[in-house]
Design a protein around this motif. Structure first.
Motif, PDB file in Angstrom:
ATOM      1  N   GLN A 125       0.862  -1.175   0.000  1.00 14.08           N
ATOM      2  CA  GLN A 125       0.000   0.000   0.000  1.00 14.08           C
ATOM      3  C   GLN A 125       0.900   1.227   0.000  1.00 14.08           C
ATOM      4  O   GLN A 125       1.978   1.206   0.585  1.00 14.08           O
ATOM      5  CB  GLN A 125      -0.886   0.031   1.236  1.00 14.08           C
ATOM      6  N   VAL A 126       0.446   2.287  -0.639  1.00 13.51           N
ATOM      7  CA  VAL A 126       1.231   3.524  -0.693  1.00 13.51           C
ATOM      8  C   VAL A 126       0.562   4.554   0.210  1.00 13.51           C
ATOM      9  O   VAL A 126      -0.615   4.861   0.047  1.00 13.51           O
ATOM     10  CB  VAL A 126       1.336   4.054  -2.138  1.00 13.51           C
ATOM     11  N   GLN A 127       1.327   5.051   1.167  1.00 10.92           N
ATOM     12  CA  GLN A 127       0.862   6.101   2.072  1.00 10.92           C
ATOM     13  C   GLN A 127       1.675   7.346   1.765  1.00 10.92           C
ATOM     14  O   GLN A 127       2.902   7.320   1.822  1.00 10.92           O
ATOM     15  CB  GLN A 127       1.050   5.681   3.528  1.00 10.92           C
ATOM     16  N   VAL A 128       0.998   8.435   1.428  1.00 12.34           N
ATOM     17  CA  VAL A 128       1.682   9.666   1.048  1.00 12.34           C
ATOM     18  C   VAL A 128       1.494  10.702   2.146  1.00 12.34           C
ATOM     19  O   VAL A 128       0.381  10.931   2.620  1.00 12.34           O
ATOM     20  CB  VAL A 128       1.144  10.209  -0.296  1.00 12.34           C
ATOM     21  N   LYS A 129       2.601  11.329   2.509  1.00 14.47           N
ATOM     22  CA  LYS A 129       2.577  12.430   3.474  1.00 14.47           C
ATOM     23  C   LYS A 129       3.270  13.594   2.801  1.00 14.47           C
ATOM     24  O   LYS A 129       4.350  13.447   2.231  1.00 14.47           O
ATOM     25  CB  LYS A 129       3.311  12.033   4.749  1.00 14.47           C
ATOM     26  N   LEU A 130       2.651  14.765   2.860  1.00 13.73           N
ATOM     27  CA  LEU A 130       3.223  15.944   2.226  1.00 13.73           C
ATOM     28  C   LEU A 130       3.767  16.892   3.283  1.00 13.73           C
ATOM     29  O   LEU A 130       3.171  17.060   4.353  1.00 13.73           O
ATOM     30  CB  LEU A 130       2.159  16.665   1.388  1.00 13.73           C
ATOM     31  N   LYS A 131       4.893  17.492   2.971  1.00 13.91           N
ATOM     32  CA  LYS A 131       5.483  18.529   3.827  1.00 13.91           C
ATOM     33  C   LYS A 131       5.667  19.764   2.970  1.00 13.91           C
ATOM     34  O   LYS A 131       6.049  19.667   1.810  1.00 13.91           O
ATOM     35  CB  LYS A 131       6.838  18.073   4.376  1.00 13.91           C
ATOM     36  N   GLU A 132       5.419  20.913   3.548  1.00 13.47           N
ATOM     37  CA  GLU A 132       5.592  22.156   2.812  1.00 13.47           C
ATOM     38  C   GLU A 132       7.038  22.623   2.913  1.00 13.47           C
ATOM     39  O   GLU A 132       7.650  22.607   3.987  1.00 13.47           O
ATOM     40  CB  GLU A 132       4.661  23.234   3.372  1.00 13.47           C
ATOM     41  N   ARG A 133       7.560  23.035   1.786  1.00 10.23           N
ATOM     42  CA  ARG A 133       8.943  23.509   1.740  1.00 10.23           C
ATOM     43  C   ARG A 133       9.014  24.871   2.425  1.00 10.23           C
ATOM     44  O   ARG A 133       8.216  25.748   2.186  1.00 10.23           O
ATOM     45  CB  ARG A 133       9.398  23.615   0.278  1.00 10.23           C
ATOM     46  N   ARG A 134      10.038  25.077   3.190  1.00  6.19           N
ATOM     47  CA  ARG A 134      10.201  26.358   3.911  1.00  6.19           C
ATOM     48  C   ARG A 134      11.320  27.154   3.314  1.00  6.19           C
ATOM     49  O   ARG A 134      12.246  26.753   2.793  1.00  6.19           O
ATOM     50  CB  ARG A 134      10.476  26.088   5.371  1.00  6.19           C
TER      51      ARG A 134
END
Length: 190
Positions: free
Chosen positions: A181-190
């Protein structure tokens, strides 16, 4: 090209790359062999009329007959033996970390595998190819791949779907035997 599904080939690949518990098995085998040799030597020497007395049976018997079951010493020894036994059972039952991710070839005689690190790098690289994604990492956690992508912070749903599609496409090309399964987590670039 995606390899065709061949159940016999899949079973052979999974069996070939199954993690083994070699070190705990060797330790248990050596300990049991030494214990067996000591008991055999004591028994044979006692039958021959000249007991070796490596194992202090008299003191052990005296301690066992005079010690009540509620004694803290007896309970501590019983707990220790039980914990060691449970630990050895857990080592035998719980699979270790796989050294290879088996890949589907469609041929039972051809077995290939990828290192987990190479597999996750390929999936992270696929996520990095999505426009707007600056960097990505991937990790295998059980039967799931956790992908963390750093983006510019635009439309979060768009990036999540695009990263998932890119990773699933690359995974289909790599053709692992076991589904992830693919779990995606996004982080915002600072």
């Amino acid at each position: 090209m995606i390899a065709p599904v061949n159940r016999a080939a899949d079973r052979a690949a999974v069996r070939a790359f199954r993690p083994q518990r070699t070190i705990p098995a060797v330790v248990v085998a050596v300990l049991l062999t030494l214990l067996g040799l000591a008991v055999a030597a004591e028994t044979i020497s006692a039958l021959a009329g000249h007991p070796l007395r490596w194992i202090p049976y008299d003191r052990m018997l005296a301690w066992a007959t005079t010690t009540p079951w509620q004694s803290p010493a007896f309970l501590a020894i019983a707990a220790l033996v039980t914990l060691v036994g449970l630990a050895l059972l857990a080592l035998a039952v719980v699979p270790g970390r796989p050294r290879m991710v088996p890949a589907r070839t469609g041929d039972a005689d051809l077995i290939i595998g990828m290192r987990p690190r190479s597999f996750t790098r390929a999936l992270a690289h696929a996520a990095e190819e999505v426009p707007g994604v600056h960097s990505a990492t991937a990790r295998i956690r059980g039967h799931a791949v956790a992908v963390t992508a750093t983006t510019s912070g635009w439309d979060e749903q768009h990036f999540e779907a695009a990263v998932r599609d890119a990773v699933l496409t690359r995974m289909a090309a790599l053709s692992p035997v076991e589904p992830y399964q693919v779990q995606v987590k996004l982080k915002e670039r600072r």
